[in-house]
Design an enzyme around this catalytic site. Structure first.
Site, PDB file in Angstrom:
ATOM      1  N   TYR A   1      75.828 -37.731  98.602  1.00 58.14           N
ATOM      2  CA  TYR A   1      76.035 -39.050  99.200  1.00 58.14           C
ATOM      3  C   TYR A   1      77.016 -39.030 100.361  1.00 58.14           C
ATOM      4  O   TYR A   1      78.089 -38.431 100.254  1.00 58.14           O
ATOM      5  CB  TYR A   1      76.586 -40.017  98.145  1.00 58.14           C
ATOM      6  CG  TYR A   1      75.653 -40.303  97.002  1.00 58.14           C
ATOM      7  CD1 TYR A   1      74.363 -40.781  97.215  1.00 58.14           C
ATOM      8  CD2 TYR A   1      76.078 -40.115  95.685  1.00 58.14           C
ATOM      9  CE1 TYR A   1      73.518 -41.060  96.147  1.00 58.14           C
ATOM     10  CE2 TYR A   1      75.249 -40.404  94.621  1.00 58.14           C
ATOM     11  CZ  TYR A   1      73.958 -40.868  94.861  1.00 58.14           C
ATOM     12  OH  TYR A   1      73.144 -41.145  93.800  1.00 58.14           O
TER      13      TYR A   1
ATOM     14  N   LYS B   1      97.326 -38.729  69.943  1.00 55.56           N
ATOM     15  CA  LYS B   1      96.721 -39.974  70.419  1.00 55.56           C
ATOM     16  C   LYS B   1      95.621 -39.681  71.446  1.00 55.56           C
ATOM     17  O   LYS B   1      95.563 -38.561  71.995  1.00 55.56           O
ATOM     18  CB  LYS B   1      97.806 -40.861  71.057  1.00 55.56           C
ATOM     19  CG  LYS B   1      98.469 -40.236  72.286  1.00 55.56           C
ATOM     20  CD  LYS B   1      99.679 -41.049  72.750  1.00 55.56           C
ATOM     21  CE  LYS B   1     100.310 -40.401  73.978  1.00 55.56           C
ATOM     22  NZ  LYS B   1     101.565 -41.092  74.356  1.00 55.56           N
TER      23      LYS B   1
HETATM   24  C1  LIG Z   1     102.535 -40.024  74.435  1.00 54.21           C
HETATM   25  C2  LIG Z   1     103.849 -40.074  73.794  1.00 54.21           C
HETATM   26  C3  LIG Z   1     104.561 -38.894  73.466  1.00 54.21           C
HETATM   27  C4  LIG Z   1     104.106 -37.521  73.909  1.00 54.21           C
HETATM   28  O1  LIG Z   1     104.467 -37.311  75.243  1.00 54.21           O
HETATM   29  P1  LIG Z   1     104.202 -35.919  75.997  1.00 54.21           P
HETATM   30  O2  LIG Z   1     104.814 -36.116  77.311  1.00 54.21           O
HETATM   31  O3  LIG Z   1     102.723 -35.761  76.059  1.00 54.21           O
HETATM   32  O4  LIG Z   1     104.852 -34.862  75.172  1.00 54.21           O
HETATM   33  C5  LIG Z   1     105.727 -39.014  72.747  1.00 54.21           C
HETATM   34  N1  LIG Z   1     106.195 -40.217  72.374  1.00 54.21           N
HETATM   35  C6  LIG Z   1     105.580 -41.380  72.699  1.00 54.21           C
HETATM   36  C7  LIG Z   1     106.165 -42.668  72.268  1.00 54.21           C
HETATM   37  C8  LIG Z   1     104.401 -41.346  73.427  1.00 54.21           C
HETATM   38  O5  LIG Z   1     103.782 -42.494  73.758  1.00 54.21           O
END
Ligand SMILES: *Cc1c(COP(=O)(O)O)cnc(C)c1O
Length: 374
Positions: free
Chosen positions: A260, A32
């Site tokens: 800045y 994702k």
């Molecule tokens: C993002 C996510 C993961 C992965 O989590 P990590 O901590 O990056 O391994 C797994 N399951 C769900 C439902 C998630 O949203």
């Protein structure tokens, strides 16, 4: 001028390293958010070649992007708009995380329209408080799923949930609730092949909760899910290195203000080096005064204000010239600051650092050739 170097071979190795910590559980690789900033398509192709069993994304659109790129692995998407019709996703054979009876009804409609069987993973909220069926709703979800299976619209592939990683006691409570929810599904005559609960954190902490599948995200990218451990503690190799080349240097006198707000003033005559990376690239503005970067094997503090496009380093009398390579973070085994170091400097976690890297950074890939088709 600015580059994110993504080591796909490291990602493939990290998958094997994490998988080897399970007792043969299936591996769902989480890609994702553009593969946590690493680039969803090249990463997904590498993971497919490396033997991932499933890919996981939040949005249906991310799943469709993977399909459009010719990726045939099973893909699970679990975060849906309130008005999602699921027609495109069911048509593309995307598996859907489902949290309520309303979503189930819409998925069944899509399946009926397409004359296909939609594959769903029923999500139960065991205590994270995000999108899963509450304990009270769970029996209704199971009842509805049972009806729709009987009507031939859906197949229940899995029951799943997600841990809050708050404390061991809280997680164990969630594990117990998860097992109760799976038992309820069995009693409700739901046939499912898989149970999946843990992400990277839970995979490393709770071998009793690996079940048939684990969902691996941040560890694939060579980062530790725990603030108190480094990636190396688990044999993981950081996959992202953020570099830039100094665009310009100049000598300035003692007492000159830099960037800045003049958070830094030169203590003596010195050389200033301009680095073309700013908060538009995902380097947090609050890295100012705390982050460190490396040039020619030497560490320099980012002690003047990070701007949108650039920041300035005071390199003293060191021989830093335009074109020199600046490593913002990478594999600490190479003697450079890590994403963990930058996260600590910015009061956040490594996940956020790598995921937000973007802007005008160009991505280049190591290990593309062995993925076949890039
Ligand atoms: C993002 C996510 C993961 C992965 O989590 P990590 O901590 O990056 O391994 C797994 N399951 C769900 C439902 C998630 O949203």
């Amino acid at each position: 001028m600015r580059e994110l170097i993504i080591d796909l071979d490291a990602i493939a190795k990290n998958l094997q390293t994490m998988r080897a910590k399970t007792n043969g559980a299936l591996a769902l690789a989480v890609v994702k958010a553009d593969a946590y900033g690493h680039g969803i398509i090249p990463v997904a192709k590498k993971l497919e070649a490396a033997g991932a069993d499933y890919l996981g994304v939040a949005d249906v659109d991310e799943a469709l992007t993977l399909r459009a790129a010719g990726i045939d692995l099973p893909i699970l998407a679990w975060l849906h708009a309130a008005d999602e019709t699921f027609v495109r996703s069911v048509d593309a054979g995307i598996e859907l995380g489902v949290a309520n009876t309303d979503q189930l009804a819409r998925i069944a409609n899509a399946a009926q329209q397409l004359r296909r069987v939609a594959r769903v993973h029923l999500k139960v909220d065991t205590g994270l408080g995000r999108n899963g069926a509450s304990e009270a709703e769970w029996p209704n979800v199971l009842k509805k799923a049972h009806e729709l299976v009987a009507e031939g619209f859906i197949q229940v592939v899995a029951i799943f949930s997600h841990l809050s990683c708050t404390s061991e006691a809280d997680d164990l409570k969630q594990i117990a609730r998860f097992e109760a929810a799976c038992a309820e599904a069995k009693s409700a005559d739901i046939d499912f092949e898989l149970r999946h609960l843990v992400a990277s954190d839970g995979l490393l902490r709770y071998p009793q909760a690996h079940y048939e599948m684990v969902r691996i995200g941040v560890a694939l990218y060579g980062l530790s899910p725990f603030v108190e451990n480094t990636a190396a503690d688990f044999g993981l190799i950081p996959a992202m290195t953020a570099i830039a080349h100094v665009t310009q240097t100049k000598r300035v006198a003692e007492g000159e203000g830099v960037s800045y707000g003049y958070l830094h003033r030169t203590a003596a005559e010195t050389t200033l080096a301009l680095v073309p990376v700013g908060y538009a690239e995902g380097l947090p503005r609050n890295a100012t005064g705390k982050a460190k970067v490396s040039i020619n094997d030497k560490i320099y503090a980012v002690n003047s204000r990070v701007a949108m496009d650039q920041f300035v380093l005071d390199v003293g009398n060191d021989n830093v010239v335009a074109g020199d390579l600046v490593t913002i973070f990478g594999d600490p085994a190479a003697g450079v600051p890590s994403a963990d170091d930058l996260a600590a400097a910015c009061d956040t976690i490594n996940y956020e650092i790598v995921t937000r890297m973007g802007g005008r950074f160009r991505r280049s890939y190591l290990g593309l050739d062995s993925t076949g088709g890039n």
